[in-house]
Scaffold this motif. Structure first.
Motif, PDB file in Angstrom:
ATOM      1  N   GLU A   1      39.722  47.611  37.512  1.00 60.07           N
ATOM      2  CA  GLU A   1      40.002  46.345  38.185  1.00 60.07           C
ATOM      3  C   GLU A   1      41.470  46.226  38.570  1.00 60.07           C
ATOM      4  O   GLU A   1      41.949  45.151  38.907  1.00 60.07           O
ATOM      5  N   GLY A   2      42.185  47.338  38.557  1.00 56.04           N
ATOM      6  CA  GLY A   2      43.594  47.353  38.944  1.00 56.04           C
ATOM      7  C   GLY A   2      43.863  46.720  40.296  1.00 56.04           C
ATOM      8  O   GLY A   2      44.805  45.925  40.423  1.00 56.04           O
ATOM      9  N   PRO A   3      43.064  47.046  41.335  1.00 55.03           N
ATOM     10  CA  PRO A   3      43.303  46.404  42.631  1.00 55.03           C
ATOM     11  C   PRO A   3      43.163  44.874  42.568  1.00 55.03           C
ATOM     12  O   PRO A   3      43.921  44.157  43.214  1.00 55.03           O
ATOM     13  N   PHE A   4      42.230  44.394  41.764  1.00 51.03           N
ATOM     14  CA  PHE A   4      42.031  42.951  41.646  1.00 51.03           C
ATOM     15  C   PHE A   4      43.201  42.304  40.913  1.00 51.03           C
ATOM     16  O   PHE A   4      43.738  41.294  41.361  1.00 51.03           O
ATOM     17  N   THR A   5      43.617  42.869  39.797  1.00 50.35           N
ATOM     18  CA  THR A   5      44.716  42.267  39.046  1.00 50.35           C
ATOM     19  C   THR A   5      46.026  42.331  39.830  1.00 50.35           C
ATOM     20  O   THR A   5      46.853  41.426  39.737  1.00 50.35           O
ATOM     21  N   ALA A   6      46.208  43.395  40.618  1.00 53.51           N
ATOM     22  CA  ALA A   6      47.396  43.483  41.471  1.00 53.51           C
ATOM     23  C   ALA A   6      47.369  42.390  42.542  1.00 53.51           C
ATOM     24  O   ALA A   6      48.403  41.763  42.828  1.00 53.51           O
ATOM     25  N   LEU A   7      46.199  42.146  43.114  1.00 48.38           N
ATOM     26  CA  LEU A   7      46.059  41.078  44.107  1.00 48.38           C
ATOM     27  C   LEU A   7      46.397  39.727  43.494  1.00 48.38           C
ATOM     28  O   LEU A   7      47.149  38.951  44.069  1.00 48.38           O
ATOM     29  N   VAL A   8      45.857  39.463  42.318  1.00 43.88           N
ATOM     30  CA  VAL A   8      46.095  38.180  41.652  1.00 43.88           C
ATOM     31  C   VAL A   8      47.585  37.995  41.378  1.00 43.88           C
ATOM     32  O   VAL A   8      48.148  36.924  41.645  1.00 43.88           O
ATOM     33  N   ALA A   9      48.235  39.019  40.872  1.00 40.95           N
ATOM     34  CA  ALA A   9      49.670  38.929  40.588  1.00 40.95           C
ATOM     35  C   ALA A   9      50.471  38.687  41.867  1.00 40.95           C
ATOM     36  O   ALA A   9      51.434  37.908  41.871  1.00 40.95           O
ATOM     37  N   LYS A  10      50.067  39.316  42.959  1.00 41.30           N
ATOM     38  CA  LYS A  10      50.760  39.116  44.238  1.00 41.30           C
ATOM     39  C   LYS A  10      50.569  37.684  44.736  1.00 41.30           C
ATOM     40  O   LYS A  10      51.527  37.049  45.176  1.00 41.30           O
ATOM     41  N   VAL A  11      49.343  37.179  44.658  1.00 41.07           N
ATOM     42  CA  VAL A  11      49.057  35.817  45.130  1.00 41.07           C
ATOM     43  C   VAL A  11      49.814  34.784  44.298  1.00 41.07           C
ATOM     44  O   VAL A  11      50.393  33.842  44.832  1.00 41.07           O
ATOM     45  N   LEU A  12      49.811  34.961  42.976  1.00 41.30           N
ATOM     46  CA  LEU A  12      50.466  33.995  42.091  1.00 41.30           C
ATOM     47  C   LEU A  12      51.974  34.193  42.005  1.00 41.30           C
ATOM     48  O   LEU A  12      52.685  33.333  41.492  1.00 41.30           O
ATOM     49  N   GLU A  13      52.445  35.348  42.454  1.00 40.45           N
ATOM     50  CA  GLU A  13      53.848  35.732  42.342  1.00 40.45           C
ATOM     51  C   GLU A  13      54.299  35.801  40.892  1.00 40.45           C
ATOM     52  O   GLU A  13      55.449  35.539  40.559  1.00 40.45           O
ATOM     53  N   ARG A  14      53.345  36.143  40.033  1.00 35.12           N
ATOM     54  CA  ARG A  14      53.593  36.327  38.600  1.00 35.12           C
ATOM     55  C   ARG A  14      52.312  36.892  37.987  1.00 35.12           C
ATOM     56  O   ARG A  14      51.268  36.906  38.631  1.00 35.12           O
ATOM     57  N   GLU A  15      52.411  37.339  36.760  1.00 35.15           N
ATOM     58  CA  GLU A  15      51.217  37.786  36.053  1.00 35.15           C
ATOM     59  C   GLU A  15      50.408  36.565  35.625  1.00 35.15           C
ATOM     60  O   GLU A  15      50.977  35.575  35.151  1.00 35.15           O
ATOM     61  N   PRO A  16      49.086  36.619  35.776  1.00 37.32           N
ATOM     62  CA  PRO A  16      48.266  35.482  35.339  1.00 37.32           C
ATOM     63  C   PRO A  16      48.120  35.463  33.826  1.00 37.32           C
ATOM     64  O   PRO A  16      48.244  36.498  33.164  1.00 37.32           O
ATOM     65  N   THR A  17      47.868  34.279  33.292  1.00 35.46           N
ATOM     66  CA  THR A  17      47.512  34.205  31.871  1.00 35.46           C
ATOM     67  C   THR A  17      46.107  34.766  31.708  1.00 35.46           C
ATOM     68  O   THR A  17      45.372  34.931  32.691  1.00 35.46           O
ATOM     69  N   ILE A  18      45.731  35.041  30.480  1.00 37.55           N
ATOM     70  CA  ILE A  18      44.380  35.552  30.219  1.00 37.55           C
ATOM     71  C   ILE A  18      43.331  34.547  30.697  1.00 37.55           C
ATOM     72  O   ILE A  18      42.340  34.913  31.324  1.00 37.55           O
ATOM     73  N   GLY A  19      43.568  33.269  30.452  1.00 37.63           N
ATOM     74  CA  GLY A  19      42.633  32.236  30.885  1.00 37.63           C
ATOM     75  C   GLY A  19      42.515  32.158  32.394  1.00 37.63           C
ATOM     76  O   GLY A  19      41.414  32.031  32.936  1.00 37.63           O
ATOM     77  N   GLU A  20      43.645  32.212  33.077  1.00 41.35           N
ATOM     78  CA  GLU A  20      43.632  32.186  34.541  1.00 41.35           C
ATOM     79  C   GLU A  20      42.896  33.398  35.099  1.00 41.35           C
ATOM     80  O   GLU A  20      42.089  33.277  36.024  1.00 41.35           O
TER      81      GLU A  20
END
Length: 96
Positions: free
Chosen positions: A52-71
């Motif tokens: 799921e690396g591509p997905f987590t990279a997308l999320v980090a890019k959109v949020l401009e930070r690493e998401p919390t586990i809950g997010e």
């Protein structure tokens, strides 16, 4: 006519109903992820695949930070639902 998978109001309402906070929904929309259809095809990842690396990279890019586990769990859920709706829509179109 906007179909369900292309509806921005439906996408925003579902994101809010599963518990995503307004700033995250706004970040998705501002990055062009305005519907289930767009979110489903926003990265090279399919739910259930091993990496799921591509997905987590997308999320980090959109949020401009690493998401919390809950997010991340809520975004995974929204992505899974988006993907399922998009596949269902494609199947319906092909069967016509």
């Amino acid at each position: 006519m906007t179909t369900g998978i292309e509806s921005t109001p439906a996408f925003k309402a579902r994101a809010a109903s599963i518990g995503l906070e307004a700033p995250i929904i706004t970040a998705l929309i501002e990055n062009g992820l305005t519907s289930f259809g767009r979110f489903a095809f926003s990265c090279n990842y399919s739910p259930g695949s091993g990496d799921e690396g591509p997905f987590t990279a997308l999320v980090a890019k959109v949020l401009e930070r690493e998401p919390t586990i809950g997010e991340l769990s809520l975004l995974r859920r929204l992505f899974f639902e988006s993907h399922a709706l998009a596949l269902g829509d494609m199947k319906t179109r092909l069967e016509r």
